[in-house]
Motif scaffolding. Sequence first.
Motif, PDB file in Angstrom:
ATOM      1  N   VAL A  25       0.846  -1.199   0.000  1.00 53.32           N
ATOM      2  CA  VAL A  25       0.000   0.000   0.000  1.00 53.32           C
ATOM      3  C   VAL A  25       0.882   1.250   0.000  1.00 53.32           C
ATOM      4  N   ARG A  26       1.920   1.261   0.829  1.00 53.38           N
ATOM      5  CA  ARG A  26       2.823   2.419   0.856  1.00 53.38           C
ATOM      6  C   ARG A  26       3.538   2.592  -0.480  1.00 53.38           C
ATOM      7  N   PHE A  28       2.378   1.734  -3.509  1.00 57.22           N
ATOM      8  CA  PHE A  28       1.445   2.287  -4.491  1.00 57.22           C
ATOM      9  C   PHE A  28       1.120   3.749  -4.203  1.00 57.22           C
ATOM     10  N   ARG A  29       1.041   4.101  -2.923  1.00 58.66           N
ATOM     11  CA  ARG A  29       0.826   5.514  -2.583  1.00 58.66           C
ATOM     12  C   ARG A  29       2.013   6.356  -3.012  1.00 58.66           C
ATOM     13  N   ALA A  30       3.222   5.844  -2.802  1.00 62.04           N
ATOM     14  CA  ALA A  30       4.419   6.569  -3.226  1.00 62.04           C
ATOM     15  C   ALA A  30       4.461   6.697  -4.748  1.00 62.04           C
ATOM     16  N   LEU A  32       1.909   6.997  -6.751  1.00 64.92           N
ATOM     17  CA  LEU A  32       0.944   8.003  -7.164  1.00 64.92           C
ATOM     18  C   LEU A  32       1.399   9.420  -6.825  1.00 64.92           C
ATOM     19  N   ARG A  33       2.188   9.575  -5.779  1.00 62.61           N
ATOM     20  CA  ARG A  33       2.616  10.901  -5.319  1.00 62.61           C
ATOM     21  C   ARG A  33       3.876  11.422  -6.010  1.00 62.61           C
ATOM     22  N   ASN A  34       4.815  10.554  -6.284  1.00 63.77           N
ATOM     23  CA  ASN A  34       6.139  10.995  -6.718  1.00 63.77           C
ATOM     24  C   ASN A  34       6.376  10.716  -8.190  1.00 63.77           C
ATOM     25  N   THR A  43       9.587   3.810  -4.514  1.00 61.52           N
ATOM     26  CA  THR A  43       8.444   2.953  -4.820  1.00 61.52           C
ATOM     27  C   THR A  43       8.911   1.531  -5.114  1.00 61.52           C
TER      28      THR A  43
END
Length: 155
Positions: A25-26, A28-30, A32-34, A43
Motif C-alpha cells: 500500500v505504501r 502504491f501511494r508513493a 501516485l505521489r512521486n 516505490t
Amino acid sequence: MSIMLFLGLLLAALAGAVIATVLTVRGFRAMLRNSERSGRVRTAALLVGAGAVALYAWGLLHLGYAVMQAEDGGAGSAPVGPCRQAGPQVASRVVDYDISFLPLHFECRLSGGGTYVTSSVPGYVNPGTAGLGLVAATCGVLATTTARRARQAVT
C-alpha cells in the motif's frame, strides 16, 4: 518442539502477510505521489521489499506445516512425517528434527550423527527472498542517496 512452535510460525507468517500488505500500500501511494527519480526508486524499494517479506512468510507457512506434521503423534507418526522423503532406510534412523529461520529449512537429525534437509520449504523461497531483499535494500539506498543529493542541490 511443540505446538507452540507451530503457532509461533503461523503468527510470524501472518505478521509477514500484514507487513507485506502495508509495504505494498505504501509503495502504491508513493507511486501516485512521486514523479521524480528518488520517488520511483523508493516505490520500487517498497514494492520489491513487500515481495521479499511475502515470500519469506510463504516459506514460514511451509515450515509451520512441516512442524505440524512432525508433531502429529498418531499412528504412523514415526519416523517424523517430513523426514520420510529420504526413503525408509534413512528415515528409520531419524531421531529428531530441527528448523532454521535463516535460511528457512526443516532438518532431520539421524542417530549416530548427521542431518539432512527436507524439501518442506520450496527451493525457490530462500534464494528468492535473498534476491528480492538485496534489490529492495539497493533501491532503498539509492532512493535515500538521490533524495539527499536533490535536497543539497536546492540549498
